[in-house]
Design a protein around this motif. Structure first.
Motif, short mmCIF file in Angstrom:
data_model
loop_
_atom_site.label_atom_id
_atom_site.label_comp_id
_atom_site.label_asym_id
_atom_site.label_seq_id
_atom_site.Cartn_x
_atom_site.Cartn_y
_atom_site.Cartn_z
N ARG A 136 -19.91 -3.04 11.94
CA ARG A 136 -19.51 -2.05 10.93
C ARG A 136 -20.21 -0.71 11.16
O ARG A 136 -21.34 -0.52 10.73
CB ARG A 136 -19.82 -2.57 9.53
CG ARG A 136 -19.41 -1.62 8.39
CD ARG A 136 -19.74 -2.23 7.03
NE ARG A 136 -21.15 -2.51 6.86
CZ ARG A 136 -22.06 -1.61 6.45
NH1 ARG A 136 -21.69 -0.37 6.18
NH2 ARG A 136 -23.33 -1.97 6.31
N TRP A 175 0.84 -1.19 0.00
CA TRP A 175 0.00 0.00 0.00
C TRP A 175 0.88 1.24 0.00
O TRP A 175 1.96 1.25 0.59
CB TRP A 175 -0.90 0.03 1.24
CG TRP A 175 -1.90 -1.09 1.29
CD1 TRP A 175 -1.74 -2.31 1.89
CD2 TRP A 175 -3.21 -1.09 0.72
NE1 TRP A 175 -2.87 -3.06 1.72
CE2 TRP A 175 -3.79 -2.35 1.00
CE3 TRP A 175 -3.95 -0.16 -0.02
CZ2 TRP A 175 -5.08 -2.68 0.58
CZ3 TRP A 175 -5.23 -0.50 -0.43
CH2 TRP A 175 -5.77 -1.75 -0.13
N LEU A 184 -3.98 5.96 6.14
CA LEU A 184 -4.76 6.26 4.94
C LEU A 184 -3.95 5.78 3.75
O LEU A 184 -2.82 6.24 3.53
CB LEU A 184 -5.03 7.76 4.85
CG LEU A 184 -5.93 8.21 3.70
CD1 LEU A 184 -7.36 7.74 3.92
CD2 LEU A 184 -5.90 9.74 3.59
N ARG A 243 -8.43 4.39 1.49
CA ARG A 243 -9.13 3.68 2.55
C ARG A 243 -8.30 3.74 3.82
O ARG A 243 -7.11 4.04 3.80
CB ARG A 243 -9.37 2.22 2.17
CG ARG A 243 -8.10 1.42 1.97
CD ARG A 243 -8.37 0.05 1.39
NE ARG A 243 -9.20 -0.78 2.25
CZ ARG A 243 -9.56 -2.02 1.95
NH1 ARG A 243 -9.19 -2.56 0.80
NH2 ARG A 243 -10.30 -2.71 2.78
N TYR A 284 -21.18 2.96 10.19
CA TYR A 284 -21.24 3.67 8.91
C TYR A 284 -21.89 5.03 9.13
O TYR A 284 -22.44 5.32 10.21
CB TYR A 284 -21.99 2.84 7.86
CG TYR A 284 -23.45 2.57 8.17
CD1 TYR A 284 -24.46 3.35 7.61
CD2 TYR A 284 -23.83 1.50 8.99
CE1 TYR A 284 -25.79 3.10 7.88
CE2 TYR A 284 -25.16 1.24 9.26
CZ TYR A 284 -26.14 2.04 8.70
OH TYR A 284 -27.46 1.78 8.99
N THR A 313 -9.40 -6.27 7.81
CA THR A 313 -8.45 -6.02 6.73
C THR A 313 -8.14 -7.29 5.97
O THR A 313 -8.06 -7.30 4.73
CB THR A 313 -7.15 -5.43 7.31
OG1 THR A 313 -7.46 -4.22 8.01
CG2 THR A 313 -6.15 -5.13 6.21
N VAL A 326 -10.68 10.83 7.74
CA VAL A 326 -11.92 10.71 6.98
C VAL A 326 -12.60 12.06 6.85
O VAL A 326 -12.21 13.04 7.48
CB VAL A 326 -12.88 9.69 7.65
CG1 VAL A 326 -12.25 8.31 7.70
CG2 VAL A 326 -13.27 10.15 9.06
N ALA A 348 -12.44 -2.33 4.77
CA ALA A 348 -11.74 -1.19 5.34
C ALA A 348 -12.03 -1.08 6.83
O ALA A 348 -13.14 -1.39 7.29
CB ALA A 348 -12.16 0.10 4.63
N SER A 349 -11.04 -0.61 7.58
CA SER A 349 -11.24 -0.44 9.02
C SER A 349 -12.26 0.65 9.32
O SER A 349 -12.90 0.63 10.38
CB SER A 349 -9.91 -0.11 9.70
OG SER A 349 -8.99 -1.18 9.56
N ASP A 391 -15.56 2.49 7.41
CA ASP A 391 -16.43 2.36 6.26
C ASP A 391 -16.29 3.56 5.32
O ASP A 391 -16.18 4.71 5.77
CB ASP A 391 -17.89 2.24 6.73
CG ASP A 391 -18.82 1.79 5.62
OD1 ASP A 391 -18.83 0.59 5.33
OD2 ASP A 391 -19.51 2.66 5.05
N PRO A 392 -16.27 3.31 3.99
CA PRO A 392 -16.12 4.42 3.03
C PRO A 392 -17.20 5.49 3.13
O PRO A 392 -16.99 6.61 2.64
CB PRO A 392 -16.18 3.70 1.67
CG PRO A 392 -15.75 2.30 1.95
CD PRO A 392 -16.26 1.99 3.33
#
Length: 241
Positions: free
Chosen positions: A129, A24, A66, A49, A131, A92, A37, A97-98, A100-101
């Motif tokens: 999760r 990464w 990130l 992510r 979000y 992971t 974020v 993703a640790s 959430d997008p």
């Protein structure tokens, strides 16, 4: 194989090997995932992510990074490539993703949400999760938490809005406790038992938290009662189902 063929075709010219799946490009590191974020971060690093370093063997735990795949974004000053050897049963390790997008839509730093509140994790093959919902004047500042079953490799939603979930799995059943109210400033829970095979509800247990299975058909949770002084008192309760 392609890199080897190119090297043979153009002797004397170095050919960069293709990036590894576990490599990464690290753009930013922070102890608080909230720093990575939001709308500003999404504009600065589209498609990036967040990964928790504690889910990568060989990385210093307690941090969040990130990241994007090498080659998908130009290297900025201070960015570098590192391998994440993901723990296989972590979020992971399962390609999740640790954070959430959906948190990319967060416009301002929340007041009553800590960084730990937005981190996804897997326990007992259950994905917890958090979000983000971009709703105006939302008293919960957009934070919601879903619980999904991952035992057979699929993601099967169980709870879509469960505050501060406590989860466990038995032989044939799943138990999830969600905070549903507050008394004396403390969260009061409801525990629901699900059949693992089809995720159907088997039993609801009000005002009971921290569920644990002791036998195939026996669950213990802690009943929450209010004392005359207004404090929440916990007593064990055993429930057959």
């Amino acid at each position: 194989m392609i890199a080897l063929l190119l090297a043979a075709a153009m002797p004397g010219q170095a050919v960069a090997p293709p990036p590894r799946d576990d490599e990464w490009l690290i753009l930013q590191t922070a102890a608080d995932p909230l720093a990575l974020v939001g709308v500003a971060a999404a504009r600065r690093a589209p498609g990036a992510r967040v990964i928790a370093t504690e889910e990568c063997d060989g990385m210093r735990p307690g941090l969040f990074i990130l990241v994007v795949k090498p080659g998908r974004a130009p290297r900025s000053p201070g960015s570098y490539v590192r391998r994440c050897i993901a723990q296989p049963y972590s979020a992971t390790g399962r390609g999740i993703a640790s954070v959430d997008p959906s948190f990319a839509a967060m416009r301002a730093r929340p007041v009553n949400i800590d960084g730990g509140d937005i981190v996804s994790f897997i326990r007992s093959n259950l994905l917890v999760r958090p979000y983000f919902l971009d709703l105006p004047n939302d008293p919960r500042e957009g934070l919601r938490v879903a619980v999904e079953d991952m035992a057979d490799g699929r993601r099967r939603p169980i709870e879509r809005d469960c505050t501060a979930p406590e989860v466990t799995r038995g032989v044939d059943h799943i138990a999830i406790a969600c905070a549903v109210e507050q008394i004396a400033g403390q969260p009061v829970y409801r525990t629901v038992i699900y059949r693992a095979r089809d995720l159907s509800r088997v039993r609801d247990i009000p005002r009971c938290r921290d569920p644990q299975f002791f036998q195939v058909d026996l669950l213990r949770c802690w009943t929450q009662t209010v004392s005359p002084a207004g404090k929440v008192v916990l007593t064990p309760r055993y429930v057959r189902f």
